[in-house]
Design a protein around this motif. Sequence first.
Motif, PDB file in Angstrom:
ATOM      1  N   GLU A  27      20.943   5.820   4.687  1.00  0.00           N
ATOM      2  CA  GLU A  27      21.723   5.236   5.776  1.00  0.00           C
ATOM      3  C   GLU A  27      22.089   6.315   6.789  1.00  0.00           C
ATOM      4  OE1 GLU A  27      25.925   2.826   6.560  1.00  0.00           O
ATOM      5  OE2 GLU A  27      25.157   3.029   4.519  1.00  0.00           O
ATOM      6  N   THR A  28      22.036   5.937   8.060  1.00  0.00           N
ATOM      7  CA  THR A  28      22.471   6.813   9.146  1.00  0.00           C
ATOM      8  C   THR A  28      23.323   5.985  10.094  1.00  0.00           C
ATOM      9  OG1 THR A  28      20.462   8.158   9.016  1.00  0.00           O
ATOM     10  CG2 THR A  28      21.742   8.305  11.038  1.00  0.00           C
ATOM     11  N   ASP A  29      24.545   6.427  10.342  1.00  0.00           N
ATOM     12  CA  ASP A  29      25.459   5.706  11.225  1.00  0.00           C
ATOM     13  C   ASP A  29      25.757   6.550  12.458  1.00  0.00           C
ATOM     14  OD1 ASP A  29      25.511   3.937   9.128  1.00  0.00           O
ATOM     15  OD2 ASP A  29      27.564   4.387   8.506  1.00  0.00           O
ATOM     16  N   ASP A  30      25.454   6.015  13.630  1.00  0.00           N
ATOM     17  CA  ASP A  30      25.845   6.648  14.887  1.00  0.00           C
ATOM     18  C   ASP A  30      27.177   6.035  15.306  1.00  0.00           C
ATOM     19  OD1 ASP A  30      23.518   8.377  15.591  1.00  0.00           O
ATOM     20  OD2 ASP A  30      22.458   6.468  15.466  1.00  0.00           O
ATOM     21  N   PHE A  31      28.171   6.875  15.561  1.00  0.00           N
ATOM     22  CA  PHE A  31      29.491   6.338  15.873  1.00  0.00           C
ATOM     23  C   PHE A  31      30.036   6.932  17.167  1.00  0.00           C
ATOM     24  CE2 PHE A  31      30.246  10.095  13.331  1.00  0.00           C
ATOM     25  CZ  PHE A  31      31.346  10.698  13.920  1.00  0.00           C
ATOM     26  N   ASP A  32      30.861   6.118  17.825  1.00  0.00           N
ATOM     27  CA  ASP A  32      31.530   6.505  19.065  1.00  0.00           C
ATOM     28  C   ASP A  32      32.932   5.916  19.000  1.00  0.00           C
ATOM     29  OD1 ASP A  32      32.368   7.094  21.600  1.00  0.00           O
ATOM     30  OD2 ASP A  32      30.690   6.169  22.638  1.00  0.00           O
ATOM     31  N   TRP A  33      33.900   6.741  18.588  1.00  0.00           N
ATOM     32  CA  TRP A  33      35.260   6.283  18.342  1.00  0.00           C
ATOM     33  C   TRP A  33      36.243   6.933  19.304  1.00  0.00           C
ATOM     34  CZ3 TRP A  33      34.535   7.779  12.534  1.00  0.00           C
ATOM     35  CH2 TRP A  33      33.676   6.857  11.914  1.00  0.00           C
ATOM     36  N   SER A  34      37.331   6.223  19.576  1.00  0.00           N
ATOM     37  CA  SER A  34      38.416   6.732  20.412  1.00  0.00           C
ATOM     38  C   SER A  34      39.689   6.799  19.592  1.00  0.00           C
ATOM     39  CB  SER A  34      38.641   5.819  21.624  1.00  0.00           C
ATOM     40  OG  SER A  34      37.485   5.777  22.424  1.00  0.00           O
ATOM     41  N   TYR A  35      40.565   7.710  19.980  1.00  0.00           N
ATOM     42  CA  TYR A  35      41.814   7.935  19.256  1.00  0.00           C
ATOM     43  C   TYR A  35      42.786   6.799  19.519  1.00  0.00           C
ATOM     44  CZ  TYR A  35      45.647  10.770  17.372  1.00  0.00           C
ATOM     45  OH  TYR A  35      46.685  11.257  16.619  1.00  0.00           O
ATOM     46  N   MET A  36      43.451   6.326  18.448  1.00  0.00           N
ATOM     47  CA  MET A  36      44.410   5.231  18.580  1.00  0.00           C
ATOM     48  C   MET A  36      45.844   5.718  18.481  1.00  0.00           C
ATOM     49  SD  MET A  36      42.559   2.194  16.384  1.00  0.00           S
ATOM     50  CE  MET A  36      43.881   1.015  16.577  1.00  0.00           C
ATOM     51  N   SER A  37      46.161   6.487  17.421  1.00  0.00           N
ATOM     52  CA  SER A  37      47.539   6.922  17.219  1.00  0.00           C
ATOM     53  C   SER A  37      47.544   8.118  16.290  1.00  0.00           C
ATOM     54  CB  SER A  37      48.385   5.789  16.624  1.00  0.00           C
ATOM     55  OG  SER A  37      47.936   5.472  15.325  1.00  0.00           O
ATOM     56  N   GLY A  38      48.726   8.682  16.052  1.00  0.00           N
ATOM     57  CA  GLY A  38      48.842   9.848  15.195  1.00  0.00           C
ATOM     58  C   GLY A  38      48.698   9.509  13.728  1.00  0.00           C
ATOM     59  N   ALA A  39      48.610  10.539  12.924  1.00  0.00           N
ATOM     60  CA  ALA A  39      48.478  10.357  11.476  1.00  0.00           C
ATOM     61  C   ALA A  39      49.732   9.708  10.914  1.00  0.00           C
ATOM     62  CB  ALA A  39      48.235  11.700  10.805  1.00  0.00           C
TER      63      ALA A  39
END
Length: 200
Positions: free
Chosen positions: A177-189
């Motif tokens: 499996e290979t996953d290409d991802f493009d994520w944006s930050y939502m909130s702090g830890a």
Amino acid sequence: MKRYNYLFLLIAAAFTMTLASCDDDDDWYYDDWYGGNHWQDNEHNNPQKGNDIDFVRMAQTLAGDWHGTTTATFQDSNGKLQTVKYYTEINFTLAGQTNATFGNGLQNDFEGDNQQATYSRQFTWYIDTQDNPGDIVIEYLNPNNVADKYKMVISYDDLRLNKRTFTGQIVASDNTETDDFDWSYMSGAKNITLTFEGEQ
């Protein structure tokens, strides 16, 4: 006439100083470096690169909630390649100790217009500080919360990480499996103390 020339030079100098002072970004992984060959040639191909990585700062940048698209390419039960695009919500939580470079997390993948996650998986993660410095290793858990053999790796050479953007490629250790991802930050830890069991 000379007065206008001096005025022009003053305005040009002030404009240049303004541009130079705008880039005070203290993100872990700078956009300017990622896009250019300088970082790739001089850092990623350097056998001593592990000495140059601030692993704790990298982990602190990674910690938190992210969302965006994940395009998974994998082999189905018949051995045929399939590609599915998901909307992903994922959390990386640091272990409850100072200077941690590992922790736990939860990944929810939504397919199409589904309001309920198609896949919901817990995982443990750590930043490799030895063999492949800077790689992010994710180990997914089975429903009984026992470490699965399903391990995926985000290569340091392929990732882009700062306080707003996290992009790259996750590759399964068995190459199925290979996953290409493009994520944006939502909130702090989340402020949760975790118990991390297992070895890095």
